[in-house]
Design an enzyme around this catalytic site. Structure first.
Site, short mmCIF file in Angstrom:
data_model
loop_
_atom_site.label_atom_id
_atom_site.label_comp_id
_atom_site.label_asym_id
_atom_site.label_seq_id
_atom_site.Cartn_x
_atom_site.Cartn_y
_atom_site.Cartn_z
N HIS A 148 0.87 -1.16 -0.03
CA HIS A 148 -0.04 -0.08 -0.09
C HIS A 148 1.02 1.40 -0.02
O HIS A 148 2.08 1.14 0.55
CB HIS A 148 -0.98 -0.13 1.20
CG HIS A 148 -2.01 0.76 1.24
ND1 HIS A 148 -1.76 2.29 1.70
CD2 HIS A 148 -3.49 0.94 1.13
CE1 HIS A 148 -2.69 2.85 1.57
NE2 HIS A 148 -3.83 2.07 1.09
N ASP A 225 3.14 -3.87 8.48
CA ASP A 225 1.87 -3.23 8.07
C ASP A 225 1.01 -4.14 8.08
O ASP A 225 0.67 -4.78 7.40
CB ASP A 225 2.25 -2.47 6.42
CG ASP A 225 0.78 -1.83 6.24
OD1 ASP A 225 -0.32 -2.10 6.98
OD2 ASP A 225 0.80 -1.47 5.07
N GLN A 228 -4.13 -4.82 7.38
CA GLN A 228 -5.23 -5.78 6.53
C GLN A 228 -4.75 -7.11 7.79
O GLN A 228 -5.35 -8.31 7.37
CB GLN A 228 -5.01 -6.13 5.38
CG GLN A 228 -5.40 -4.86 4.35
CD GLN A 228 -6.99 -4.36 4.62
OE1 GLN A 228 -7.72 -5.09 5.02
NE2 GLN A 228 -6.96 -3.18 3.72
N LYS A 251 -10.29 -0.41 10.71
CA LYS A 251 -10.47 -1.68 9.80
C LYS A 251 -10.82 -2.87 10.64
O LYS A 251 -10.98 -4.08 10.16
CB LYS A 251 -9.40 -1.87 9.05
CG LYS A 251 -9.01 -0.70 8.21
CD LYS A 251 -7.82 -1.13 7.28
CE LYS A 251 -7.07 0.16 6.60
NZ LYS A 251 -7.85 0.35 5.49
N CYS A 391 -4.98 2.24 -3.52
CA CYS A 391 -3.59 2.90 -2.96
C CYS A 391 -2.36 1.90 -3.38
O CYS A 391 -1.64 1.84 -2.29
CB CYS A 391 -3.82 3.40 -1.65
SG CYS A 391 -4.95 4.78 -1.31
N1 7TS Z 1 -1.77 -0.45 4.92
C1 7TS Z 1 -2.57 -1.33 4.14
C2 7TS Z 1 -2.16 -2.71 3.58
C3 7TS Z 1 -4.12 -0.97 3.80
O1 7TS Z 1 -4.74 -1.57 3.18
C4 7TS Z 1 -4.31 0.26 4.25
C5 7TS Z 1 -5.48 1.05 4.09
C6 7TS Z 1 -3.26 1.11 4.89
C7 7TS Z 1 -1.95 0.69 4.86
C8 7TS Z 1 -3.58 2.49 5.23
O2 7TS Z 1 -4.52 2.58 6.17
P1 7TS Z 1 -4.88 4.08 7.00
O3 7TS Z 1 -5.82 3.71 8.14
O4 7TS Z 1 -3.60 4.58 7.59
O5 7TS Z 1 -5.47 4.86 5.71
N2 7TS Z 1 -6.16 0.29 2.77
C9 7TS Z 1 -7.44 0.96 2.35
C10 7TS Z 1 -7.90 0.27 1.20
O6 7TS Z 1 -7.74 -0.98 0.75
N3 7TS Z 1 -9.08 0.73 0.78
O7 7TS Z 1 -9.20 1.87 1.66
C11 7TS Z 1 -7.86 2.02 2.46
#
Ligand code: 7TS
Length: 436
Positions: A148, A225, A228, A251, A391
């Site tokens: 990501h 990371d 997920q 999430k 992303c």
């Molecule tokens: N890393 C992974 C693997 C992710 O899926 C996401 C968010 C992030 C980092 C960033 O998370 P945040 O809370 O800092 O924004 N992924 C997604 C997605 O797949 N669709 O919307 C956000």
């Protein structure tokens, strides 16, 4: 939870454990779970909401919403700085949430849990606080092509600043990381391996203990990371043998606006502050300051206390369902989802074939309909999916596509929603006059 390790050898990673097989009976009572989520009672475009965008953000159960509203109703105050009762209660609630996260992740210390705004900020914190101090010109950071942007851009910025080099592990045709490349891409210059626990596009669960073991062999630190990872099964940061683990509670049934970073206890002292200001100091003179011990050192300013309280409530809720049960539920949905989608000859599916190798999401493309059009048509059916590059633009390039559609499932979704999705995909073909 996975068992804790005392030595340096990693135990199994419960998410990527091969012991998870497709369960024949449901592990969650989905009807009961759904009753806890007020938003699931609403309609969208005249249809019952089918929420399949959980990889972006999950919904909050009443327990989380109530915990946050109770906080504002009963003990809203600033933390760590008041002698009055409300401030003390707010501090207890905030620190209580930290203790819950530490237990949930099997962290080595409560002080190892740092609250941020999200996964993105957690990773940026490591890049600034650890990376700037420890990385030099010529050092290497190992990433993968599936990352990501949150686990790519901060390292690009650091690499430009200090002159270090980024290297990458590729994926194979089935969407698994090419572990056979590790020998080649890990070198004596590698200082950090930063890798996602689970891909947000392919759904692949990556074998973190194996990667961590290889990283240790060359003396590199390991950042995971876990955006997920945490939502989808038991995570034990010590068993993973990582040094840094980041995730976003939004999430995993928690509120927006708070993030988590776990840092291995012995590394905390080797990190500089990220932001300067109130609460992160030991002493301040007009000319200079000294730092408070972790975690305060990394939490400048007034934190998001109500969000921490909501996070604590989300962990209680997840634990009441059981993280193993959640994992099994997703594997069961995956099996049915993949089976149904494979029946549709007009779809391309991405990611591993084995439902046990992935978390509860699938990215796909209709060969003739753009992912954004598909997303818009599905919305007319009350179905929320995500369409776009997720992303993960380098991964899109690697897959040879501009965008994909993605349906992501969680604890309150069931197989009947897979059927609704499939019916809507067939209906979308009709809108464009295409054969089914
Ligand atoms: N890393 C992974 C693997 C992710 O899926 C996401 C968010 C992030 C980092 C960033 O998370 P945040 O809370 O800092 O924004 N992924 C997604 C997605 O797949 N669709 O919307 C956000």
């Amino acid at each position: 939870m996975t068992t804790t390790t005392t030595g340096s050898k990693p135990e199994r990673d419960a998410l990527s454990s091969t012991t998870v097989r497709v369960p024949s009976t449901p592990s969650l009572d989905v009807a009961r779970v759904r009753a806890d989520f007020p938003i699931l009672g609403r309609t969208v475009n005249g249809r019952p909401l089918v929420y399949l965008d959980n990889a972006a953000t999950t919904q909050c159960p009443d327990a989380v919403i109530d915990a946050m509203s109770d906080f504002y109703r009963c003990c809203n105050a600033n933390v760590h700085r008041g002698v009055h009762t409300l401030s003390q209660e707010a501090t207890e609630a905030y620190e209580g949430a930290r203790a819950k996260v530490a237990h949930f992740l099997n962290a080595d210390a409560k002080a190892s849990i740092i609250f941020t705004r999200n996964t993105t900020e957690s990773i940026n914190l490591v890049a600034h606080a650890w990376g700037r101090r420890h990385l030099r010109n010529g050092d290497e950071i190992l990433l993968s092509v599936i990352e990501h942007h949150s686990n790519l851009v901060p390292w690009q910025m650091l690499a430009q600043e200090v002159g270090c080099r980024l290297r990458f592990i590729d994926i194979d045709e089935s969407g698994h990381l090419r572990l056979d490349q590790l020998d080649q891409v890990l070198t004596s210059r590698t200082r950090l391996v930063a890798i996602s626990h689970v891909s947000n596009v392919l759904g692949t669960v990556n074998p973190i203990p194996t990667i961590a073991c290889a990283a240790r062999a060359v003396g590199a630190k390991v950042l995971v990371d876990g955006a997920q990872g945490v939502p989808h099964g038991p995570v034990d940061v010590q068993a993973l043998d990582a040094d840094f683990y980041a995730y976003s509670p939004h999430k995993a049934l928690g509120p927006l606006g708070i993030g988590v970073l776990w840092v291995r206890r012995d590394i905390l002292e080797e990190m500089d502050p990220f932001l300067g200001g109130g609460e992160m100091i030991r002493d301040v003179t007009l000319e200079r300051s000294t730092w408070a011990p972790a975690p305060a050192k990394f939490e400048a300013g007034t934190p998001s206390v109500a969000d921490a309280v909501g996070l604590g409530a989300s962990i209680d809720y997840l634990e009441s369902l059981g993280m193993d049960e959640i994992r099994q539920h997703e594997v069961r949905i995956n099996a049915y989802l993949l089976e149904r989608l494979r029946e549709l000859p007009f779809l391309a599916l991405y990611g591993p074939e084995d439902p046990s190798d992935r978390c509860g999401l699938v990215a796909f493309n209709d060969h003739q309909i753009h992912a954004h059009d598909l997303g818009t048509i599905l919305d007319q059916h009350g179905i929320a999916i995500r369409a776009g590059h997720h992303c993960a633009k380098p991964l899109m390039r690697r897959l040879g596509v501009m965008a994909t559609a993605r349906a992501s499932f969680y604890v309150y979704n069931d197989v009947d929603e897979v059927d609704t999705l499939v019916d809507a995909l067939l209906a979308a073909r009709k809108v464009f006059g295409l054969s089914t």
